[in-house]
Write an enzyme that holds these catalytic residues in place. Sequence first.
Site, PDB file in Angstrom:
ATOM      1  CG  ASP A   1      -2.259   0.810   0.972  1.00  0.00           C
ATOM      2  OD1 ASP A   1      -2.171   1.712  -0.063  1.00  0.00           O
ATOM      3  OD2 ASP A   1      -3.242   0.937   1.845  1.00  0.00           O
TER       4      ASP A   1
ATOM      5  CG  ASP B   1      -6.219   5.475  -2.767  1.00  0.00           C
ATOM      6  OD1 ASP B   1      -4.807   4.982  -2.795  1.00  0.00           O
ATOM      7  OD2 ASP B   1      -6.970   5.087  -1.916  1.00  0.00           O
TER       8      ASP B   1
ATOM      9  CB  ALA C   1     -12.603   5.400   1.647  1.00  0.00           C
TER      10      ALA C   1
ATOM     11  CB  CYS D   1     -12.952 -21.392  17.779  1.00  0.00           C
ATOM     12  SG  CYS D   1     -11.387 -21.358  17.273  1.00  0.00           S
TER      13      CYS D   1
ATOM     14  CB  CYS E   1      -8.020 -22.496  16.427  1.00  0.00           C
ATOM     15  SG  CYS E   1      -7.504 -21.519  17.730  1.00  0.00           S
TER      16      CYS E   1
ATOM     17  CB  CYS F   1      -9.729 -22.264  21.010  1.00  0.00           C
ATOM     18  SG  CYS F   1      -9.931 -20.458  20.823  1.00  0.00           S
TER      19      CYS F   1
HETATM   20  N1  GUN Z   1      -6.468   0.815   3.323  1.00  0.00           N
HETATM   21  C1  GUN Z   1      -7.865   0.947   3.857  1.00  0.00           C
HETATM   22  N2  GUN Z   1      -8.317   1.868   2.906  1.00  0.00           N
HETATM   23  C2  GUN Z   1      -7.566   2.420   1.973  1.00  0.00           C
HETATM   24  C3  GUN Z   1      -7.921   3.307   0.815  1.00  0.00           C
HETATM   25  O1  GUN Z   1      -9.088   3.823   0.645  1.00  0.00           O
HETATM   26  N3  GUN Z   1      -6.811   3.478   0.076  1.00  0.00           N
HETATM   27  C4  GUN Z   1      -5.554   2.970   0.293  1.00  0.00           C
HETATM   28  N4  GUN Z   1      -4.556   3.108  -0.486  1.00  0.00           N
HETATM   29  N5  GUN Z   1      -5.432   2.100   1.456  1.00  0.00           N
HETATM   30  C5  GUN Z   1      -6.539   1.533   2.455  1.00  0.00           C
HETATM   31 ZN    ZN Z   2      -9.723 -20.370  18.677  1.00  0.00          ZN
END
Ligand code: GUN
Ligand code: ZN
EC number: 2.4.2.48
Length: 680
Positions: free
Chosen positions: A85, A120, A187, A270, A272, A275
């Site tokens: 990201d 973005d 978003a 659970c 796992c 747990c």
């Molecule tokens: N991580 C969570 N939401 C967003 C987003 O709207 N844009 C980007 N680039 N990363 C994110």
């Molecule tokens: Zn568990």
Amino acid sequence: MSFEIKYKDVMGRIGILQTPHGNIKTPALMPVIHPGKQTLDVKKYGAELVITNAYIMYKNEELKEKVLEEGVHSFIDFPGPIITDSGSFQLSVYGDIDVTNTEIIEFQEAIGTDIGTSLDIPTPPFVTRERAEKDLEITLERAHQAIEVRKDLMLNSVVQGSTFKDLRSKCADEIGKLDFEVYPIGAVVPLMESYKYSELVDVVMASVTHLPDSKPRHLMGAGHPMVFALAVAMGCDLFDSAAYILYAKDDRFLMPSGTYKLQNLVEMPCSCPVCTSYTPDDLRAMKKDERMRLIAQHNLHVSFAEIRTIKQAIVDGNLMELVEQRCRAHPYLLDALRNLKNYTSEFERYDPSSKKSAFFYSGPESLARPEIKRHLDKVERIPKKSNLVLIPRSRKPYSKNIREFGEFYMKDSEEVQNMDRIWDDVQIAVVDVPFGVIPLEIDEVYPLAQNESPLKNDLDALQFVRTHVEDYMENFEHVIINKKVLKTFGIGCDGFDQDEIDSTIDSEFDPSKYGFLEVDVDPSIVRAVDDEEKIRCIADYQFGAGSGDSLFRGDIKIVKSRKTGKIRHVYDGETLIATLRASDSVFVLDREGARRLHSHLEYPKKRVGVNSDAEPFAREGKSIFAKFVIDCDIDIKANDEVLIVNENDELLAFGKAILCGHEIMDFKTGQAVKTRKGGL
Ligand code: GUN
Ligand code: ZN
């Protein structure tokens, strides 16, 4: 990099995404790796790909130098595909970051990430339209710029537009035309954090329906297993989870049914390894760090298990049943489930025509499922008789379990002089929830026999069916209704007044009050389903009006299974036309059937047209890859029987569609049609 679909259900898909660092199966969950801080080995829990943050590495001189030197795969010690990201999320949290779009793209390219992200603008929900438009302009500008400055780097392009559906769609349309590898929906974290799941449905549907089918979609920041099934059903393929660690830090356990706080636990939630090895008291007695690691492990186990459950549901064709279960975990998820009724047409476009699993009705929300809408459309293809007899449900298939139904009433009280004329031209149909009117000839076709639904105490379903029955009745001269049907569905009652329906259903029903006249019905009328009529009706229902007459002409011979007595094969003399598949009573064509359907149906109905390169392979009976398709009937659904033709509409072969028409046209990779036979 390429993406192809292997299985489908609703708008969900199981896909294979090929990357330079290996192939991964979607839907997939990408654990968020914090650069420089990660201590859990997420591979062990089922992670095939991960996501990390390029901005964090870029900002820290020490990390930056190291990752530039050794590459991101070695740096975070993950050999599979890595998505990075860009720092947009930090931008949305801190309001400002000091890196440009170009710089962060170049940096992601330099560290060898598999898929990078441009900078973005994550526009929050419910901002002014002016702000959403302004932000979107920048987001789009940067997406275009990313394409220009990257060399070989493959890219995400994030759908923004706040909670304005038209802006989401506009953004998806524009970036969908460009050369991106994955389409995240951005978003949405604030919507999920505030449980605004219904708004989430609007945002995701407005985005997904405008994105190319042939690329994976990533629901950004969705890491709680509560929403995975719903999101997959809407067409999301990738999720990222920072939740596993964030919730663990806060002593919270993720489950598909919600969240548990350690302080409230008497029992572990659970089965796992965590747990089953520790008690809540054990964990409470531990040091914070150790406890957090264990809860994070549980969270990963549960999240990956949910992804596996979803994949199995897609293969089985009961993803919507899973969604309906999951959406009862929280009232606001139920709100989201109810909002899906506004998207039935969109789901219907993608939903396969036949599934392995029966349709299970789980409440009034199920009435909006695409299977029902599709039946109500398709039943109109069956030629109407002058008169109609409506009988109540029995055990399925109805036609095999007809009992004595007692009293019948005719609508409109005028006396009919010659009842025999009515019986000469009559359609017998069952009325049942949730599919409404089911002519007996098609009562074994999927999903009309392959469904389970309780009949009683569901006013929504009864009203829904009543409306459709009353519409359907309009097409007939005389309608004769069994008393039980009249009573159950309150047919002929005025309006939908709850008290009136209740009294109709519960108290002694007086047909004369509703304009019905008692008539005698000879039970033999109801019993007889003519085999030839049956195969014609099934073909009309399956392929379109008139198909039955075109397919089944000549010296028709119907061969039944000796064991079950069910229709198996239909011949003209010695020539096999089609076989009725036992599991869903749908016709599978043979060569003669394909020829007849091809001459009956006008182009492009049921056609998949291939280019000249693929023609010889099609003729040999080889399967059809999407990249060879030049045209197709956009209304084709996965599992439909389809005709494979060349550009002059000459029939080459026939087979079963793997994808729907929209997908066949959009994909350039993977199979579109499993060919049954060529040589035509
Ligand atoms: N991580 C969570 N939401 C967003 C987003 O709207 N844009 C980007 N680039 N990363 C994110
Ligand atoms: Zn568990």
